[in-house]
Design a protein around this motif. Sequence first.
Motif, mmCIF file in Angstrom:
data_model
loop_
_atom_site.group_PDB
_atom_site.id
_atom_site.type_symbol
_atom_site.label_atom_id
_atom_site.label_comp_id
_atom_site.label_asym_id
_atom_site.label_seq_id
_atom_site.Cartn_x
_atom_site.Cartn_y
_atom_site.Cartn_z
ATOM 1 N N LEU A 108 -13.499 16.086 -5.266
ATOM 2 C CA LEU A 108 -13.068 14.921 -6.451
ATOM 3 C C LEU A 108 -11.815 15.360 -6.644
ATOM 4 N N GLU A 109 -11.038 16.116 -6.973
ATOM 5 C CA GLU A 109 -9.797 16.118 -7.454
ATOM 6 C C GLU A 109 -8.471 15.546 -6.715
ATOM 7 N N ALA A 110 -9.131 15.673 -4.885
ATOM 8 C CA ALA A 110 -8.211 15.044 -3.937
ATOM 9 C C ALA A 110 -8.275 13.431 -4.255
ATOM 10 N N LEU A 111 -9.881 12.552 -4.804
ATOM 11 C CA LEU A 111 -10.172 11.455 -4.421
ATOM 12 C C LEU A 111 -9.027 10.731 -5.914
ATOM 13 N N GLN A 112 -9.521 11.592 -7.155
ATOM 14 C CA GLN A 112 -8.850 11.717 -8.467
ATOM 15 C C GLN A 112 -8.047 11.202 -7.603
ATOM 16 N N GLN A 113 -7.017 11.906 -6.745
ATOM 17 C CA GLN A 113 -5.556 11.580 -6.900
ATOM 18 C C GLN A 113 -4.744 10.275 -5.735
ATOM 19 N N VAL A 114 -5.931 10.351 -5.220
ATOM 20 C CA VAL A 114 -5.711 9.022 -4.664
ATOM 21 C C VAL A 114 -5.779 8.011 -5.226
ATOM 22 N N HIS A 115 -6.541 7.809 -5.968
ATOM 23 C CA HIS A 115 -7.012 6.815 -6.463
ATOM 24 C C HIS A 115 -6.350 6.080 -8.060
ATOM 25 N N ALA A 116 -5.875 7.764 -8.688
ATOM 26 C CA ALA A 116 -4.300 7.159 -8.531
ATOM 27 C C ALA A 116 -3.279 6.605 -8.516
ATOM 28 N N MET A 117 -3.332 7.274 -7.070
ATOM 29 C CA MET A 117 -2.074 6.509 -6.617
ATOM 30 C C MET A 117 -2.036 4.902 -6.289
ATOM 31 N N LEU A 118 -3.662 4.963 -5.245
ATOM 32 C CA LEU A 118 -3.707 3.197 -5.397
ATOM 33 C C LEU A 118 -3.792 2.672 -6.721
ATOM 34 N N SER A 119 -4.052 2.957 -7.557
ATOM 35 C CA SER A 119 -3.426 2.412 -8.416
ATOM 36 C C SER A 119 -2.014 2.003 -8.908
ATOM 37 N N ARG A 120 -1.433 3.450 -8.458
ATOM 38 C CA ARG A 120 0.433 2.264 -9.279
ATOM 39 C C ARG A 120 0.699 1.391 -8.352
ATOM 40 N N LEU A 121 0.200 1.052 -7.220
ATOM 41 C CA LEU A 121 1.039 0.238 -6.294
ATOM 42 C C LEU A 121 0.804 -0.844 -6.752
ATOM 43 N N PRO A 122 1.269 -2.112 -6.381
ATOM 44 C CA PRO A 122 1.154 -3.197 -6.340
ATOM 45 C C PRO A 122 -0.590 -3.954 -5.526
ATOM 46 N N GLU A 123 -1.491 -5.163 -6.937
ATOM 47 C CA GLU A 123 -2.343 -4.968 -5.891
ATOM 48 C C GLU A 123 -2.274 -5.606 -4.630
ATOM 49 N N ARG A 124 -1.414 -6.298 -4.491
ATOM 50 C CA ARG A 124 -1.599 -7.097 -2.781
ATOM 51 C C ARG A 124 -1.212 -5.576 -1.835
ATOM 52 N N VAL A 125 -0.221 -5.261 -2.070
ATOM 53 C CA VAL A 125 -0.533 -3.589 -1.242
ATOM 54 C C VAL A 125 -1.109 -3.004 -1.093
ATOM 55 N N ALA A 126 -2.679 -2.579 -2.455
ATOM 56 C CA ALA A 126 -3.505 -1.584 -1.816
ATOM 57 C C ALA A 126 -4.076 -2.046 -1.592
ATOM 58 N N GLU A 127 -4.227 -3.380 -2.064
ATOM 59 C CA GLU A 127 -5.565 -4.288 -1.237
ATOM 60 C C GLU A 127 -5.348 -3.907 0.741
ATOM 61 N N ALA A 128 -4.388 -4.875 0.601
ATOM 62 C CA ALA A 128 -3.765 -4.201 2.353
ATOM 63 C C ALA A 128 -3.772 -3.216 2.901
ATOM 64 N N PHE A 129 -3.627 -1.881 2.521
ATOM 65 C CA PHE A 129 -4.246 -0.085 2.503
ATOM 66 C C PHE A 129 -5.310 -0.310 2.870
ATOM 67 N N LEU A 130 -6.503 -1.238 1.949
ATOM 68 C CA LEU A 130 -7.337 -0.511 1.863
ATOM 69 C C LEU A 130 -7.929 -1.547 2.519
ATOM 70 N N LEU A 131 -7.827 -2.472 3.249
ATOM 71 C CA LEU A 131 -8.341 -3.052 4.342
ATOM 72 C C LEU A 131 -8.400 -2.662 6.159
ATOM 73 N N ALA A 132 -7.202 -1.973 6.023
ATOM 74 C CA ALA A 132 -6.701 -1.028 7.507
ATOM 75 C C ALA A 132 -7.468 -0.434 7.381
ATOM 76 N N GLN A 133 -7.602 0.839 6.113
ATOM 77 C CA GLN A 133 -8.374 1.852 5.890
ATOM 78 C C GLN A 133 -9.334 2.128 6.090
ATOM 79 N N LEU A 134 -10.226 1.129 5.691
ATOM 80 C CA LEU A 134 -11.020 1.367 5.635
ATOM 81 C C LEU A 134 -12.347 0.000 5.935
#
Length: 176
Positions: A108-134
């Motif tokens: 849960l702590e790791a998920l919250q930190q990853v979520h916070a990291m993704l929230s700090r990224l510009p929207e398109r960057v986060a979307e590209a990262f999630l498309l690649a990873q997920l």
Amino acid sequence: MSTPDTSYPQQVADYYAEHHGWIRAWLHRKLGNACDAADLAHEVFLRLLARPRRFDSDGHARAYLHGMSHHVCVDFWRRRQVEQAWLEVLASRPETFAPSEEYRAIVLEALQQVHAMLSRLPERVAEAFLLAQLQGLGYKAIGERLGVSERTVTKYMAQAMYQCLLLEAELDEALV
């Protein structure tokens, strides 16, 4: 912002005495829970201690503390969303595969930190990262989906991976 002197903790104590009550009441109205409101009100002042600031007036201090209160409230709701999603995943698994409480807390702590990291990224960057990873999409497919060049996707991924490395370094430091 000037460098704080050694009297800064006393100034925060004064701000606490003067503003804690209304911050706690405001958070209580937002959250509907007195215990969470009290915890978050303390978090506001812990953050103020961690990042010293000088205020020109009481109105300036009040406005800043109100903004910080809003931010800790948003962070709280985000953590709750991540926690709820994790609990839903756990509920969907057979009980025999349930992880220990310690493991749950770590994940849960790791998920919250990853979520916070993704929230700090510009929207398109986060979307590209999630498309690649997920979804396992390649850069060309991500570029087509986002309407950008493959080179732009490469830049997006570099930004995201840099943030992942910073997060990993932060987590490694916390374990030492």
